[in-house]
Design a protein around this motif. Structure first.
Motif, short mmCIF file in Angstrom:
data_model
loop_
_atom_site.label_atom_id
_atom_site.label_comp_id
_atom_site.label_asym_id
_atom_site.label_seq_id
_atom_site.Cartn_x
_atom_site.Cartn_y
_atom_site.Cartn_z
N GLN A 1 2.83 -10.66 -0.34
CA GLN A 1 3.89 -11.22 -1.17
C GLN A 1 3.39 -12.44 -1.95
O GLN A 1 3.70 -12.61 -3.13
CB GLN A 1 5.09 -11.59 -0.30
CG GLN A 1 5.80 -10.37 0.28
CD GLN A 1 6.92 -10.75 1.24
OE1 GLN A 1 7.04 -11.90 1.64
NE2 GLN A 1 7.74 -9.77 1.60
N THR B 1 0.99 -11.40 -4.78
CA THR B 1 1.74 -10.85 -5.91
C THR B 1 2.35 -11.98 -6.75
O THR B 1 2.33 -11.93 -7.99
CB THR B 1 2.85 -9.90 -5.42
OG1 THR B 1 2.25 -8.84 -4.67
CG2 THR B 1 3.62 -9.31 -6.58
N LYS B 2 2.88 -13.01 -6.08
CA LYS B 2 3.44 -14.16 -6.81
C LYS B 2 2.36 -14.89 -7.60
O LYS B 2 2.61 -15.42 -8.68
CB LYS B 2 4.12 -15.12 -5.83
CG LYS B 2 5.41 -14.59 -5.23
CD LYS B 2 6.02 -15.56 -4.23
CE LYS B 2 7.32 -14.98 -3.65
NZ LYS B 2 7.93 -15.89 -2.65
N LEU B 3 1.12 -14.90 -7.06
CA LEU B 3 0.00 -15.54 -7.75
C LEU B 3 -0.64 -14.61 -8.78
O LEU B 3 -1.63 -14.97 -9.42
CB LEU B 3 -1.06 -15.96 -6.73
CG LEU B 3 -0.68 -17.12 -5.80
CD1 LEU B 3 -1.73 -17.28 -4.71
CD2 LEU B 3 -0.52 -18.42 -6.58
N GLU B 4 -0.07 -13.41 -8.93
CA GLU B 4 -0.57 -12.38 -9.85
C GLU B 4 -2.02 -11.99 -9.51
O GLU B 4 -2.86 -11.80 -10.38
CB GLU B 4 -0.46 -12.85 -11.30
CG GLU B 4 0.98 -13.06 -11.74
CD GLU B 4 1.11 -13.43 -13.20
OE1 GLU B 4 0.06 -13.66 -13.85
OE2 GLU B 4 2.24 -13.48 -13.70
N ILE B 5 -2.28 -11.90 -8.21
CA ILE B 5 -3.57 -11.40 -7.73
C ILE B 5 -3.33 -10.00 -7.18
O ILE B 5 -2.60 -9.81 -6.21
CB ILE B 5 -4.15 -12.31 -6.63
CG1 ILE B 5 -4.44 -13.70 -7.20
CG2 ILE B 5 -5.42 -11.70 -6.04
CD1 ILE B 5 -4.89 -14.72 -6.17
N TYR B 6 -3.92 -9.01 -7.84
CA TYR B 6 -3.73 -7.61 -7.46
C TYR B 6 -5.04 -7.07 -6.87
O TYR B 6 -5.95 -6.71 -7.61
CB TYR B 6 -3.29 -6.79 -8.67
CG TYR B 6 -2.09 -7.37 -9.37
CD1 TYR B 6 -0.95 -7.74 -8.65
CD2 TYR B 6 -2.07 -7.59 -10.75
CE1 TYR B 6 0.17 -8.27 -9.28
CE2 TYR B 6 -0.96 -8.12 -11.38
CZ TYR B 6 0.15 -8.47 -10.64
OH TYR B 6 1.25 -9.00 -11.25
N PRO C 1 -0.73 -4.36 -6.95
CA PRO C 1 -0.45 -5.36 -5.91
C PRO C 1 -0.45 -4.73 -4.52
O PRO C 1 -0.19 -3.54 -4.36
CB PRO C 1 0.94 -5.86 -6.28
CG PRO C 1 1.57 -4.72 -7.02
CD PRO C 1 0.46 -4.06 -7.77
N THR D 1 -6.43 1.51 -12.18
CA THR D 1 -5.91 0.18 -12.52
C THR D 1 -5.73 -0.65 -11.26
O THR D 1 -5.74 -0.14 -10.14
CB THR D 1 -4.56 0.29 -13.24
OG1 THR D 1 -3.62 0.95 -12.37
CG2 THR D 1 -4.68 1.07 -14.54
N LYS D 2 -5.56 -1.94 -11.46
CA LYS D 2 -5.29 -2.85 -10.35
C LYS D 2 -3.81 -2.78 -9.97
O LYS D 2 -2.95 -2.62 -10.83
CB LYS D 2 -5.65 -4.29 -10.74
CG LYS D 2 -7.15 -4.54 -10.83
CD LYS D 2 -7.79 -4.45 -9.45
CE LYS D 2 -9.26 -4.82 -9.47
NZ LYS D 2 -9.85 -4.73 -8.13
N GLN E 1 2.07 2.67 -12.17
CA GLN E 1 0.67 3.04 -12.43
C GLN E 1 0.54 4.55 -12.68
O GLN E 1 -0.23 4.98 -13.53
CB GLN E 1 -0.21 2.64 -11.24
CG GLN E 1 -0.64 1.17 -11.23
CD GLN E 1 0.46 0.24 -10.80
OE1 GLN E 1 1.44 0.67 -10.20
NE2 GLN E 1 0.32 -1.04 -11.11
N THR F 1 -1.19 -23.91 -10.16
CA THR F 1 -0.38 -22.68 -10.11
C THR F 1 0.80 -22.87 -11.08
O THR F 1 1.08 -23.99 -11.51
CB THR F 1 0.16 -22.43 -8.69
OG1 THR F 1 1.19 -23.40 -8.42
CG2 THR F 1 -0.93 -22.54 -7.65
#
Length: 332
Positions: free
Chosen positions: A170, A173-178, A106, A103-104, A37, A124
């Motif tokens: 963790q 992050t795997k779910l792409e949620i930041y 994790p 920016t977003k 970032q 998912t």
């Protein structure tokens, strides 16, 4: 005399040179910004500002050495990981620009949730495997359907103000949620001999723009109603006076090139009104005119009623919008 490393002397001299070159100097908080970032933010600043990171003690020394009026006051905003930004744009534009570079990112675990973190219902990208137990462990209702892992319902996994656990971080992050917003946070800026803290620089430009428009409209209304002529209101005042003069002339029966058509139309309408009271002593042509006029009047009345209803609805909506706007201003 203690030995000072040459690179430290060069760093301070470089900062002093930049301070003297640029009219605006900002102190920026860079705590917890991941390297990717940071690189992206540096790229966004290229050509607009110069951004330098260094030891806090050396930055303070440069601020003192530059000798600009009140510049040393910036030093009290230096804390933790700090960067210095130099630019030609004014401090308020700099604040807006830095906000846009955020920016977003994790979560790593241990951070405070800035808002409720929600994992939404749905499929998912994961196939059945150990990941399902990881999801369930952090309170996410997961199940297997048609060969894929799905989230069965929307779930708030962390509420605003709570700590994000390492296990949850963790999984997110795997779910792409930041859930985190990172960026260059301007603590204060120096311009024209003055230091502006963050709370002064954060201006809601949309609200200010709206307030200015409202003030202009109120000033125009006051000028017109008070018949106070200005370059902007003169055409409105003249048009208003013209309409009032025309209305007076028509009602007074003053005939001229403008009023004659209105006076004739008024006389024609009054003639039909009188004729409609006479009953059977009218010829067929006059009866037809009265009948047609009656239908047109009824149609016009219905049209006016609808327009009045629509106007009342719009006024109610405007009152609601004004009330909501007032509440928004009251609570920031």
């Amino acid at each position: 005399m203690a030995h000072v490393a040459p690179w430290k002397i060069e760093f301070v001299e470089k900062l002093v040179e930049l301070i003297n070159k640029y009219p605006v100097v900002g102190i920026v908080n860079i705590n917890n910004i991941p390297a990717p970032q940071m690189q992206k933010m540096r790229a966004n600043l290229r050509g607009k500002a110069v951004f330098i990171v260094g030891k806090n003690r050396l930055i303070k020394l440069a601020l003192e050495k530059a000798g600009k009026e009140n510049l040393a006051e910036l030093a009290k905003y230096i804390d933790g990981q700090t960067g210095v930004i130099f630019t030609d744009m004014n401090a308020f534009k700099l604040t807006k620009m830095l906000d846009k570079t955020k920016t977003k990112a994790p979560a790593k675990g241990g951070e405070i949730a800035p808002e409720d973190i929600v994992v939404h219902e749905g499929e998912t990208p994961f196939k059945p495997g150990p990941i399902i137990s990881e999801l369930q462990k952090v309170g996410i209702p997961a199940a297997i359907q048609k060969g894929k892992i799905v989230i069965r319902k929307d779930t708030v996994v962390v509420k605003k103000g709570e700590v994000i656990s390492r296990d949850l971080a963790q999984v997110l992050t795997k779910l792409e949620i930041y859930p985190l917003t990172v960026g260059l946070d301007l603590r204060a800026a120096y311009e024209d001999g003055m230091v502006f803290p963050k709370d002064v620089l954060e201006v809601d430009t949309d609200k200010v723009y709206g307030d200015v428009l409202n003030a202009i409209q109120s000033a125009i209304n006051l000028s017109v109603n008070a018949a106070f002529p200005t370059k902007v209101t003169m055409p409105i005042i003249i048009a208003n006076a013209h309409m009032k003069a025309l209305n007076l002339a028509v009602n007074a029966g003053v005939v001229n090139s403008e009023t004659v058509k209105f006076i004739l139309a008024k006389a024609y309408g009054e003639m039909l009104a009188v004729a409609s009271k006479l009953g059977d002593g009218l010829d067929d042509e006059l009866k037809s005119l009265i009948s047609t006029s009656h239908v047109e009047v009824k149609s016009e009345e219905k049209k006016e009623e609808k327009e009045e209803e629509k106007k009342e609805e719009e006024e109610e909506e405007n009152k609601e919008e004004e009330a909501i706007s007032g509440l928004g201003a009251l609570f920031g």
